[in-house]
Design a protein around this motif. Structure first.
Motif, PDB file in Angstrom:
ATOM      1  N   UNK B 163       0.822  -1.209   0.000  1.00 53.33           N
ATOM      2  CA  UNK B 163       0.000   0.000   0.000  1.00 53.33           C
ATOM      3  C   UNK B 163       0.854   1.256   0.000  1.00 53.33           C
ATOM      4  N   UNK B 164       2.020   1.175   0.673  1.00 51.47           N
ATOM      5  CA  UNK B 164       2.838   2.376   0.807  1.00 51.47           C
ATOM      6  C   UNK B 164       4.100   2.316  -0.041  1.00 51.47           C
ATOM      7  N   UNK B 165       4.627   1.112  -0.266  1.00 55.11           N
ATOM      8  CA  UNK B 165       5.920   0.975  -0.946  1.00 55.11           C
ATOM      9  C   UNK B 165       5.705   0.945  -2.455  1.00 55.11           C
ATOM     10  N   UNK B 166       6.229   1.964  -3.139  1.00 53.38           N
ATOM     11  CA  UNK B 166       5.976   2.028  -4.580  1.00 53.38           C
ATOM     12  C   UNK B 166       6.873   1.075  -5.359  1.00 53.38           C
ATOM     13  N   UNK B 167       7.879   0.463  -4.672  1.00 56.28           N
ATOM     14  CA  UNK B 167       8.731  -0.497  -5.373  1.00 56.28           C
ATOM     15  C   UNK B 167       8.020  -1.823  -5.598  1.00 56.28           C
ATOM     16  N   UNK B 168       7.045  -2.127  -4.747  1.00 53.51           N
ATOM     17  CA  UNK B 168       6.275  -3.352  -4.929  1.00 53.51           C
ATOM     18  C   UNK B 168       5.252  -3.108  -6.021  1.00 53.51           C
ATOM     19  N   UNK B 169       5.235  -3.966  -7.016  1.00 55.38           N
ATOM     20  CA  UNK B 169       4.421  -3.695  -8.192  1.00 55.38           C
ATOM     21  C   UNK B 169       3.076  -4.424  -8.151  1.00 55.38           C
ATOM     22  N   UNK B 170       2.895  -5.301  -7.166  1.00 61.73           N
ATOM     23  CA  UNK B 170       1.673  -6.118  -7.173  1.00 61.73           C
ATOM     24  C   UNK B 170       1.030  -6.152  -5.792  1.00 61.73           C
ATOM     25  N   UNK B 171      -0.298  -6.290  -5.810  1.00 61.70           N
ATOM     26  CA  UNK B 171      -1.002  -6.598  -4.567  1.00 61.70           C
ATOM     27  C   UNK B 171      -1.244  -8.100  -4.520  1.00 61.70           C
ATOM     28  N   UNK B 172      -1.021  -8.694  -3.356  1.00 57.03           N
ATOM     29  CA  UNK B 172      -1.311 -10.114  -3.210  1.00 57.03           C
ATOM     30  C   UNK B 172      -2.549 -10.263  -2.341  1.00 57.03           C
ATOM     31  N   UNK B 173      -3.578 -10.841  -2.924  1.00 62.77           N
ATOM     32  CA  UNK B 173      -4.872 -10.917  -2.243  1.00 62.77           C
ATOM     33  C   UNK B 173      -5.264 -12.378  -2.065  1.00 62.77           C
ATOM     34  N   UNK B 174      -5.511 -12.790  -0.792  1.00 66.75           N
ATOM     35  CA  UNK B 174      -6.111 -14.107  -0.549  1.00 66.75           C
ATOM     36  C   UNK B 174      -7.595 -13.972  -0.832  1.00 66.75           C
ATOM     37  N   UNK B 175      -8.052 -14.617  -1.891  1.00 62.39           N
ATOM     38  CA  UNK B 175      -9.348 -14.275  -2.467  1.00 62.39           C
ATOM     39  C   UNK B 175     -10.519 -14.740  -1.618  1.00 62.39           C
ATOM     40  N   UNK B 176     -11.580 -13.943  -1.655  1.00 62.83           N
ATOM     41  CA  UNK B 176     -12.861 -14.408  -1.140  1.00 62.83           C
ATOM     42  C   UNK B 176     -13.394 -15.468  -2.103  1.00 62.83           C
ATOM     43  N   UNK B 177     -14.248 -16.371  -1.613  1.00 68.30           N
ATOM     44  CA  UNK B 177     -14.751 -17.455  -2.488  1.00 68.30           C
ATOM     45  C   UNK B 177     -15.380 -16.928  -3.765  1.00 68.30           C
ATOM     46  N   UNK B 178     -16.002 -15.766  -3.671  1.00 67.86           N
ATOM     47  CA  UNK B 178     -16.702 -15.247  -4.842  1.00 67.86           C
ATOM     48  C   UNK B 178     -15.732 -14.949  -5.977  1.00 67.86           C
ATOM     49  N   UNK B 179     -14.499 -14.555  -5.654  1.00 72.70           N
ATOM     50  CA  UNK B 179     -13.513 -14.307  -6.693  1.00 72.70           C
ATOM     51  C   UNK B 179     -12.628 -15.518  -6.957  1.00 72.70           C
ATOM     52  N   UNK B 180     -12.532 -16.421  -5.962  1.00 66.63           N
ATOM     53  CA  UNK B 180     -11.736 -17.632  -6.169  1.00 66.63           C
ATOM     54  C   UNK B 180     -12.426 -18.554  -7.168  1.00 66.63           C
ATOM     55  N   UNK B 181     -13.745 -18.573  -7.142  1.00 67.93           N
ATOM     56  CA  UNK B 181     -14.499 -19.474  -8.014  1.00 67.93           C
ATOM     57  C   UNK B 181     -15.658 -18.677  -8.619  1.00 67.93           C
ATOM     58  N   UNK B 182     -15.349 -17.704  -9.485  1.00 71.36           N
ATOM     59  CA  UNK B 182     -16.363 -16.716  -9.878  1.00 71.36           C
ATOM     60  C   UNK B 182     -17.506 -17.290 -10.710  1.00 71.36           C
ATOM     61  N   UNK B 183     -17.274 -18.439 -11.389  1.00 72.29           N
ATOM     62  CA  UNK B 183     -18.324 -18.941 -12.269  1.00 72.29           C
ATOM     63  C   UNK B 183     -19.296 -19.865 -11.555  1.00 72.29           C
ATOM     64  N   UNK B 184     -19.046 -20.097 -10.261  1.00 69.27           N
ATOM     65  CA  UNK B 184     -19.946 -20.956  -9.500  1.00 69.27           C
ATOM     66  C   UNK B 184     -21.279 -20.230  -9.273  1.00 69.27           C
ATOM     67  N   UNK B 185     -22.404 -20.782  -9.782  1.00 73.70           N
ATOM     68  CA  UNK B 185     -23.694 -20.075  -9.662  1.00 73.70           C
ATOM     69  C   UNK B 185     -24.103 -19.811  -8.222  1.00 73.70           C
TER      70      UNK B 185
END
Lengths: 636, 291
Positions: B163-185
């Motif tokens: 969030x603060x360090x501009x040298x880090x180029x990526x966010x690492x997110x442990x996904x909520x189920x809704x994004x981990x398996x988005x096509x699940x009805x």
């Protein structure tokens, strides 16, 4: 401290007037006769009369402050960019170095003065005097009550007002100065003003404006609950609804407006405060650029939402300003024309209809926002409808004068001036009610002239009339007639010199918030009656300063008369309503004997009586009844 | 001097003073919350497709709090009835139960419900990059079914320093189920029991991110209204608890001993306020948790 201030008043619903706290134990059951100390009697009092006077004096001081801000602004409008003589070099010591360097006003300071002029005049001046001061002092006396139903809540209301006022004034002295977004604090401007580097999150002009407002709203809520309950519950025996003085009716409706219209603004204020301190975006759309940089907010908010919530208060608020003045005018008019108020019932129903309709007209302040023609048509219709009861009231007042034996004392002078002045203010509002005409006139000096005619020579003249009229009740002494007239005539003339030319300026298209008085605007160079639109600023400003001077006789008269005015009896105006049956000044508890009402409020010049006034507490004797109904029978 | 009708009723109105006073006060409160609820409606109707989040709140906790408030509304009536029958002991216990319910409500709100929101993040993906994150968003399927698009990837932020360090180029997110398996009805509608964040970590390039915000008031108009309205409601609950506490403490027993009806009246008006606070929650709960 004593019992009433050492525990919170909120659980005190249903509490009796006098406390039963530990403080009174030494006095045992004699606490009702307990002599109150100075602080308890005059400062932290729960007596409605003292609270009314506290409100009145604070409110009048605020009115003068608000007016002083405008007197400074008028210099900048008449002589833009020039150094203010005499006091100009001292003002930076009060308002900070960035307010008026070398006596020349900065645009930011001009905006602060404008915003705070409106805020102070309306919320700290007129409402406290018109509603809280007169309502507190007069209403319980007029209905024959010993006090308000909730005396401690009443005191809490005053102190909430005092804190709110203090916060508003403090905001002048924080970095950046007081709020600058106009008295309406439109978003998104007010959301982002005084924010960012160099500003404290909370201690900045706009945030303090919001916080101050929360206190003021709390104050008017507590007051409104108290007034309505008092009028419902504490009317004297025999004082039925249709025997209430018109002033009580006007205060009753005003209290409902405050009770129901202020909370939506409080909701809006809480949301704006969240926007400013908790980084929400209730009123901020996405993608805003501030000072060349994109604003990091979530977006999804709506600037228009603020306007809706603000004007949902804002329009009923206009009637909060005018209805108490109607009430005062009605009382004084009947008293000094020595005949019953014409059309009492129509007046009462008109006030009720105004109260109801004032909740469905708010969007007529928003014609320029592009709400769509259906919505506009609705609000245009309701706006024109609300003018009907207002015209009924004004007509009834004029007809009341007809055939009366008018006494032109000072209160009556102010009242007779009120009628045409309010008339001008009301009638010039009609073009603004039509959205097609308003598209041109919106935010011009025309609007300023219109609402000032209603509030300044309208409401404030009504308030002056009320001060002169009820002063003998509060002190037992009269204010000076002569100095009253010295106060009245210059004020009347100056009011018109100030506001009449503003209609012309407005029709030239001069905008109400211009910092340079319209100097740079081409059409402001057009000549009307020998002066250009810009040049009209000069006579207006001089009239404003002379009017400031014209208030000095009033101030001196007011304070001098408290001690040295002519001593008078309990009913110097020979009035009929119940407050004049109480001693002057009324003691704690008001009446020597509990009054009973036997008749209507305005029984002036009853035929066949020695005196030309018959007080409400005079029993109706059988002979009177037969004389009243059986005139023809006497012919036999 | 005594103010008339503080305890007894005025014959022609049939009411004592504080009863009118509290109803007027509640009318004013209706307008206050009415203003906030109108703002909610206004903002929700104004929201762009996908902008108004659904299913982010913990429904079982909300249900529990709803039950708590309803129970407390019952106990406060029982407390008042006990006073009317001059049973002070029963009153004391019922009032204690009411106060405890209020405290439990506030505890649940302030310790269980609000804090986790501030460590849960939503990453808003720029419109042009959404295709790239299709495996987490599942928008193709949603478009076919006529559902609003997903514009946000939510979960636990694994590398806070990003969030603060501009040298880090990526966010690492442990996904909520809704994004981990988005096509699940099953994710098309909010779950009653919230599912915990998965082990699946997504790496999101900062260049593709419009903004990243925790679920605080700054996250969206939705959370702004949520925190404002529940916060104000919580303040009302707190006020009610304090008033009840005052009436439960020995200081109020003196009022009872002098005139039991006086305390009964006080409990009645503050009870009316408490019912009102309960009623507001009855609106808050479906608006934020269910709809």
């Amino acid at each position: 401290m004593d019992a009433s201030t050492s525990h919170p008043p909120s659980p005190g619903f249903g509490e009796t007037g006098e406390t039963h706290g530990p403080h009174h134990h030494e006095a045992g059951h004699d606490h009702e006769h307990h002599e109150l100390g100075f602080w308890r009697k005059y400062i932290f009092s729960t007596d409605h009369k003292v609270i009314g006077i506290q409100y009145g004096i604070c409110g009048m001081i605020f009115l003068f402050m608000g007016f002083s801000l405008m007197m400074i602004m008028r210099w900048q409008l008449a002589y833009p960019g020039q150094a203010l003589p005499l006091i100009g070099k001292w003002l930076p010591y009060i308002f900070g170095a960035n307010s008026m360097p070398d006596g020349k006003m900065t645009p930011e300071f001009y905006n602060s003065l404008g915003a705070m002029h409106g805020t102070i005049m309306i919320f700290l001046g007129v409402v406290p005097v018109a509603f809280a001061a007169f309502g507190n002092f007069v209403v319980p006396l007029q209905i024959g009550a010993p006090d308000m139903t909730f005396p401690k809540v009443n005191a809490a209301s005053f102190w909430a007002f005092a804190v709110g006022g203090a916060i508003m004034l403090t905001s002048f002295f924080v970095p950046g100065g007081a709020a600058k977004g106009g008295w309406t604090s439109y978003t998104p401007l007010s959301d982002i003003a005084d924010k960012g580097p160099g500003f404290h999150t909370v201690l900045n002009g706009q945030s303090l404006w919001l916080i101050g407002f929360i206190f003021l709203i709390t104050s008017s809520l507590l007051g409104a609950v108290n007034f309505i309950t008092t009028i419902i519950q504490l009317r004297a025996k025999g004082l039925t609804w249709m025997r209430l003085p018109f002033f009580v009716w006007s205060q009753f409706v005003t209290a409902f407006l405050l009770l129901l219209a202020f909370p939506p603004l409080e909701a809006a204020i809480i949301m704006q405060l969240m926007d400013r301190t908790a980084a929400t975006s209730f009123f901020l759309p996405a993608g805003m650029i501030v000072n060349g940089a994109p604003l990091h907010v979530s977006g999804g908010g709506s600037p228009l939402l603020w306007q809706h919530l603000f004007w949902f208060l804002g329009h009923p608020e206009v009637y909060v300003l005018i209805l108490p003045a109607f009430g005062i005018v009605g009382e004084i008019l009947a008293n000094n024309s020595r005949k019953p108020l014409w059309g009492y019932k129509s007046l009462v129903f008109s006030v009720l209809v105004i109260g109801f309709l004032s909740f469905v007209v708010w969007a007529h302040h928003m014609w320029l926002t592009g709400m769509g023609s259906t919505v506009s048509a609705f609000f245009q219709t309701t706006t024109l409808l609300i003018s009907i009861p207002s015209v009924i009231i004004l007509s009834a007042f004029f007809i009341s004068l007809w055939g009366g034996s008018i006494r032109f004392n000072v209160p009556m002078l102010f009242v007779t001036a009120f009628l045409p002045m309010f008339g001008i203010g009301g009638l010039t509002g009609i073009p603004l009610a039509f959205n097609s005409a308003d598209l041109y006139l919106h935010d011009t000096y025309y609007v300023i002239a219109h609402f000032h005619y209603i509030v300044a020579p309208g409401t404030i003249f009504g308030l002056f009339a009320g001060v002169y009229y009820w002063f003998p009740k509060a002190t037992g002494r009269m204010m000076s007639e002569f100095w009253g007239k010295v106060h009245f005539w210059p004020s009347l003339i100056c009011m018109n010199v100030i506001f009449l030319p503003m209609f012309l300026q407005g029709m030239l298209g001069m905008h109400r918030r211009w910092y340079d008085g319209g100097q740079g605007w081409t059409l402001a160079g057009e000549h009307i009656w020998g002066l250009s639109g810009f040049q009209w600023n000069t006579p207006i400003s001089w009239a404003a300063w002379i009017m400031g001077l014209a208030q000095i006789p009033f101030i001196i008269n007011f304070f001098w008369s408290i001690k040295h005015g002519k001593k008078v009896n309990d009913n110097p105006w020979e009035a009929t309503t119940l407050e004049w049956t109480a001693p002057s000044p009324p003691p704690h508890g008001n009446f020597v004997t509990t009054p009973v009402a036997y008749r209507g409020p305005y029984e002036y010049s009853l035929p066949g009586r020695e005196k030309d006034f018959t007080m409400q507490n005079e029993p109706v004797d059988p002979s009177e009844r037969s004389r009243r109904m059986a005139e023809p029978a006497l012919a036999h | 001097m005594e103010i008339p009708y503080t305890i007894s009723t005025r014959p022609d109105t049939g009411l004592w003073n504080a009863k009118i006073g509290i109803w007027l006060f509640l009318a004013s409160e209706v307008m206050l919350f009415g203003g906030l609820f109108s703002a909610y409606v206004f903002l929700r109707l104004d929201a762009q497709p996908g902008e108004w989040p659904h299913g982010l709140l913990n429904v079982p906790i909300g249900t529990f709090n709803t039950a708590i408030l309803i129970v407390s509304s019952v106990t406060v009536v029982l407390a008042w009835a006990a006073l009317k029958m001059r049973r002070y002991n029963a009153y004391w216990w019922y009032m204690l139960a009411t106060i405890l319910c209020g405290i439990i409500f506030l505890f649940v709100k302030l310790y269980l419900e609000w804090p986790p929101k501030f460590s849960h993040y939503g990453v808003f993906i720029k419109p042009e990059a959404r295709e790239k994150y299709e495996p987490y968003l599942g928008n193709h399927r949603r478009e076919e079914k006529g559902l609003e698009p997903r514009i946000e990837i939510t979960g636990h932020l694994e590398n806070h320093e990003a969030l603060t360090d501009s040298n880090i180029k990526e966010y690492e997110i442990a996904l909520d189920p809704v994004n981990a398996d988005p096509d699940n009805p099953s994710h098309d509608r909010p779950h009653f029991i919230p599912l915990p964040a998965t082990e699946k970590v997504a790496k999101i390039d900062k260049q593709d991110v419009e903004r990243i915000d925790s679920f605080g008031p700054w996250h969206s108009a939705y959370f702004a209204s949520y925190f404002t309205i529940t916060g104000l409601h919580g303040a009302h609950v707190l006020a009610g608890v304090l008033v009840f506490l005052y009436m439960w403490l020995p200081v109020s027993k003196k009022v009872y001993q002098r005139n039991p009806e006086h305390l009964a009246n006080r409990v009645e008006v503050s009870g009316l306020f408490w019912h009102f606070v309960d009623l507001i929650w009855i609106f808050v709960f479906p608006l934020f948790y269910l709809l």
